[in-house]
Design an enzyme around this catalytic site. Structure first.
Site, PDB file in Angstrom:
ATOM      1  N   ALA A  64     -10.871   0.380 -31.948  1.00 23.80           N
ATOM      2  CA  ALA A  64     -11.981   0.944 -32.696  1.00 23.80           C
ATOM      3  C   ALA A  64     -12.551  -0.634 -33.445  1.00 23.80           C
ATOM      4  O   ALA A  64     -11.815  -1.270 -33.746  1.00 23.80           O
ATOM      5  CB  ALA A  64     -11.906   1.800 -33.767  1.00 23.80           C
ATOM      6  N   PRO A  65     -13.678  -0.680 -33.822  1.00 23.37           N
ATOM      7  CA  PRO A  65     -14.938   0.093 -33.369  1.00 23.37           C
ATOM      8  C   PRO A  65     -15.671   0.217 -32.484  1.00 23.37           C
ATOM      9  O   PRO A  65     -16.380   1.085 -31.881  1.00 23.37           O
ATOM     10  CB  PRO A  65     -16.093  -0.425 -34.655  1.00 23.37           C
ATOM     11  CG  PRO A  65     -15.646  -1.687 -34.729  1.00 23.37           C
ATOM     12  CD  PRO A  65     -14.227  -2.002 -34.905  1.00 23.37           C
ATOM     13  N   GLY A  66     -15.214  -0.743 -31.407  1.00 29.41           N
ATOM     14  CA  GLY A  66     -15.347  -0.801 -29.944  1.00 29.41           C
ATOM     15  C   GLY A  66     -16.275  -1.974 -29.188  1.00 29.41           C
ATOM     16  O   GLY A  66     -16.560  -1.899 -28.217  1.00 29.41           O
ATOM     17  N   ASN A  67     -16.397  -3.052 -29.974  1.00 29.49           N
ATOM     18  CA  ASN A  67     -17.261  -3.757 -29.540  1.00 29.49           C
ATOM     19  C   ASN A  67     -16.559  -4.910 -28.388  1.00 29.49           C
ATOM     20  O   ASN A  67     -17.445  -4.793 -27.635  1.00 29.49           O
ATOM     21  CB  ASN A  67     -17.776  -4.864 -30.820  1.00 29.49           C
ATOM     22  CG  ASN A  67     -18.774  -4.209 -31.682  1.00 29.49           C
ATOM     23  OD1 ASN A  67     -19.416  -3.492 -31.276  1.00 29.49           O
ATOM     24  ND2 ASN A  67     -18.882  -4.702 -33.133  1.00 29.49           N
TER      25      ASN A  67
ATOM     26  N   GLU B 205      -7.081   4.434 -29.775  1.00 33.20           N
ATOM     27  CA  GLU B 205      -7.403   4.513 -31.350  1.00 33.20           C
ATOM     28  C   GLU B 205      -6.630   5.561 -32.118  1.00 33.20           C
ATOM     29  O   GLU B 205      -6.648   6.632 -31.563  1.00 33.20           O
ATOM     30  CB  GLU B 205      -8.927   4.365 -31.565  1.00 33.20           C
ATOM     31  CG  GLU B 205      -9.251   4.372 -33.007  1.00 33.20           C
ATOM     32  CD  GLU B 205      -8.596   3.164 -33.724  1.00 33.20           C
ATOM     33  OE1 GLU B 205      -8.002   3.417 -35.014  1.00 33.20           O
ATOM     34  OE2 GLU B 205      -8.884   2.039 -33.227  1.00 33.20           O
TER      35      GLU B 205
ATOM     36  N   ASP C 100      -1.365   6.658 -30.968  1.00 33.84           N
ATOM     37  CA  ASP C 100      -0.741   5.404 -31.499  1.00 33.84           C
ATOM     38  C   ASP C 100      -0.485   4.645 -30.266  1.00 33.84           C
ATOM     39  O   ASP C 100       0.318   5.141 -29.284  1.00 33.84           O
ATOM     40  CB  ASP C 100       0.564   5.865 -32.433  1.00 33.84           C
ATOM     41  CG  ASP C 100       0.973   4.605 -32.890  1.00 33.84           C
ATOM     42  OD1 ASP C 100       0.526   3.614 -32.560  1.00 33.84           O
ATOM     43  OD2 ASP C 100       2.187   4.761 -33.491  1.00 33.84           O
TER      44      ASP C 100
ATOM     45  N   ASP D 156      -5.640  -6.297 -30.283  1.00 35.04           N
ATOM     46  CA  ASP D 156      -6.098  -6.772 -31.688  1.00 35.04           C
ATOM     47  C   ASP D 156      -5.799  -6.062 -32.775  1.00 35.04           C
ATOM     48  O   ASP D 156      -6.515  -5.283 -33.306  1.00 35.04           O
ATOM     49  CB  ASP D 156      -7.793  -6.923 -31.498  1.00 35.04           C
ATOM     50  CG  ASP D 156      -8.496  -7.408 -32.833  1.00 35.04           C
ATOM     51  OD1 ASP D 156      -7.981  -8.559 -32.978  1.00 35.04           O
ATOM     52  OD2 ASP D 156      -9.462  -7.158 -33.181  1.00 35.04           O
TER      53      ASP D 156
ATOM     54  N   CYS E 139      -7.843 -11.783 -36.959  1.00 32.74           N
ATOM     55  CA  CYS E 139      -8.785 -12.423 -37.586  1.00 32.74           C
ATOM     56  C   CYS E 139      -8.301 -13.004 -39.095  1.00 32.74           C
ATOM     57  O   CYS E 139      -8.864 -12.765 -40.304  1.00 32.74           O
ATOM     58  CB  CYS E 139     -10.071 -11.537 -38.238  1.00 32.74           C
ATOM     59  SG  CYS E 139      -9.452  -9.946 -38.771  1.00 32.74           S
TER      60      CYS E 139
END
Length: 567
Positions: free
Chosen positions: A314-317, A336, A363, A383, A444
């Site tokens: 998520a969010p799926g980009n 997710e 999970d 990620d 990030c």
């Protein structure tokens, strides 16, 4: 004593017998009462009996009170105006809804900031399908956060809030911003009406604050929060619905468009380009996605027909980017845990038109790598949750109360340690899938504890499983911090030079590329006993029992390596 008993009994008996005899004739006196009209008590009871029993006559006196009630309701119309509600324009309604939606998002963001708990970014919350007026809501949240310290000080000076509105502080902050600094004056809504009655007190409080701070304007109070952050607008073309050249032609009608040099399906537009309401965004032909986020899926390089696992999707980009790179073929398992983020993920997948994505609500650490449903996984994109320190400006975290000039990007060390422990476990788990060939680990974050330290701690396990570090985007100049041998293969993005901070590590299974000899593998792998020798030492074990026994040894060995590296 008998006389005393008889005297009260006689009248009581008389009344009882007379009353007993009057059980049948009781209704006639009740009906006679309205006709006689002589005794003063009878007309008092007659209206009640008429209202209860006489259907026709009782409705006549009842209708006047009924009419008075309706007329009373009509008299209240100027006080609680149903008529004025019909006069509300669509702009007023839209502003009213935007203030409520902004208050809900502001409550979530402030609560997470106060608890030092990671929540979704402001942009992610605003782009939720439940938010109708996205542009107005986003502007209200950002501007209110920018002026939040000033608004709080003004409310303290004015002292106009009662207990009811103190429980709804996020909505009060939003409305106060509109009253003090906004262009439009709020006119509808309970909170708006309450604060508009105290508008003079709020303006007086603002003037008092400027005098106390010894400044001439509100801009001087805000300081660095007004400084902008010029960052190009990146747009990724969804090649499942549209090719890159067609997207360039369409966007060039209103913007200056360039193709990105690193990611082929990424376009660069001038800073401040607002595309949230653009037709191509609404129908899922293009997605507003940053350059660093687009580089993650491109670094994995999944091939058409592969089975790929997106561990924290998520969010799926990144998930739909994988689907586009695979040309809609093969299979993607999007994992997710959070239920609300699953809804956002499903909405993104539906908008993209990808048909090869399977959502797994659970999970990632709970997945069994030996499960037959994951036996064909050849690539994993990991990620995981991180501090987000590299995208503070992009996430607008610099507007939050916990952010200050003196404490810039200074996160709680305990929280960073917990994140790093989770990241190590997740990366080790991703490397344990038997058929996986490529694993991308990305954050990030700008902190070494979440990036190089995580990779170096898992590197012995990765080597024992046949993985080595590869170099994603060899032309990229900025590489990992030189803290261990092989860090030059890692990729970093700088929040100042590259406008956002990011980290990418690519693991590739070595035996899938060059099939190295046993002498070239680590000593730990070379010392493993061959299967034939084990069968000679244990002739009483059947093949099924031997496989179970060897699997147990492998799990114990993996746990030992993880515990030794602090995972």
């Amino acid at each position: 004593m008998v006389a005393r008993r008889n005297k009260p009994k006689a009248p009581l008996v008389k009344h009882r017998f007379s009353g007993g005899d009057s059980h049948k004739p009781k209704p006639p006196p009740a009906t006679k009462q309205p006709f006689s009209g002589v005794e003063s008590h009878k007309p008092k009871t007659s209206p009640a009996t008429k209202q209860k029993f006489s259907g026709v006559e009782s409705h006549k006196p009842k209708t006047p009170p009924g009419k008075q009630r309706f007329s009373g309701a009509e008299s209240r119309k100027p006080k609680t105006p149903p008529a004025t509600k019909q006069k509300f324009s669509s702009l007023e309604r839209s502003a009213l809804y935007a203030r409520r939606e902004a208050a809900n998002i502001l409550r979530t963001v402030l609560r997470g900031d106060a608890e030092r708990r990671a929540v979704a970014s402001i942009k992610s919350l605003v782009l939720s399908p439940s938010v109708r007026n996205k542009r107005g809501t986003f502007a209200l949240v950002c501007e209110t956060l920018k002026y939040l310290t000033v608004i709080k000080d003004v409310l303290d000076i004015a002292n106009v809030l009662n207990s009811k509105w103190k429980r709804q502080e996020p909505l009060v902050f939003i409305v106060c911003y509109d009253i003090l600094f906004g262009k439009d004056t709020p006119s509808i809504g309970d909170a708006e009406k309450f604060l508009m009655r105290h508008k003079e007190a709020l303006l007086s409080g603002l003037a008092t604050l400027l005098v106390r701070k010894k400044v001439d304007s509100v801009d001087q109070l805000l300081g660095s929060k007004l400084t902008g952050h010029l960052k190009p607008r990146y747009v990724r073309v969804n090649t499942l619905k549209m090719d890159v050249d067609s997207a360039v032609q369409e966007l060039e009608k209103h913007y200056t468009v360039q193709k990105d040099e690193t990611v082929p399906d990424l376009l660069v537009l001038p800073p401040g380009s607002d595309l949230h309401a653009h037709r191509l965004v609404a129908n899922g032909r293009i997605f507003l996605q940053g350059k660093a986020s687009s580089m993650v899926a491109a670094a994995l390089q999944p091939q058409a027909g592969w089975e790929v696992l997106d561990a924290c999707s998520a969010p799926g980009n990144k998930t739909i980017h994988l689907a586009a790179l695979m040309e809609g073929q093969g299979k993607i398992i999007a994992c997710e845990l959070n239920e609300e983020r699953v809804k956002r993920l499903e909405h993104t997948i539906k908008l993209s038109g990808a048909s090869n994505i399977e959502v797994c609500h659970g999970d990632f650490l709970g997945l069994n790598p030996k499960d037959p449903s994951f036996a064909k996984i050849r690539a994993i994109l990991l990620d995981p949750s991180c501090s987000g320190s590299g995208t503070i400006t992009d996430r607008l975290d610099h507007l939050l109360p916990s952010h200050s000039e003196d404490n810039n990007m200074n996160y709680d060390s305990m929280r960073l340690h917990k994140l790093a422990v989770f990241q190590k476990k997740a990366l080790a788990h991703a490397l344990s899938f038997p058929k996986v060939e490529r694993v991308v680990y990305s954050t990030c974050s700008i902190y070494q504890i979440e990036n190089e330290d995580v990779v170096s701690s898992v590197l012995p396990l990765a080597s024992s499983l046949g993985f080595k570090l590869a170099t994603p985007f060899p032309q990229w100049q900025r590489r990992g911090l030189p803290v261990f041998a092989g860090s030059e293969h890692l990729l970093r993005m700088d929040p100042v030079e590259d406008k956002e901070g990011f980290f990418i590590a690519l693991f590739v299974r070595a035996n899938k590329l060059d099939n190295p000899k046993s002498s070239e593998l680590p000593d730990r792998v070379c010392r493993r006993r061959p299967k034939e020798r084990t069968m000679q030492l244990h002739p009483y074990l059947c093949p099924k029992m031997f496989r179970a026994w060897s699997g147990t040894l492998h799990r114990l060995k993996t746990r030992f390596l993880l515990s030794r590296n602090g995972c």
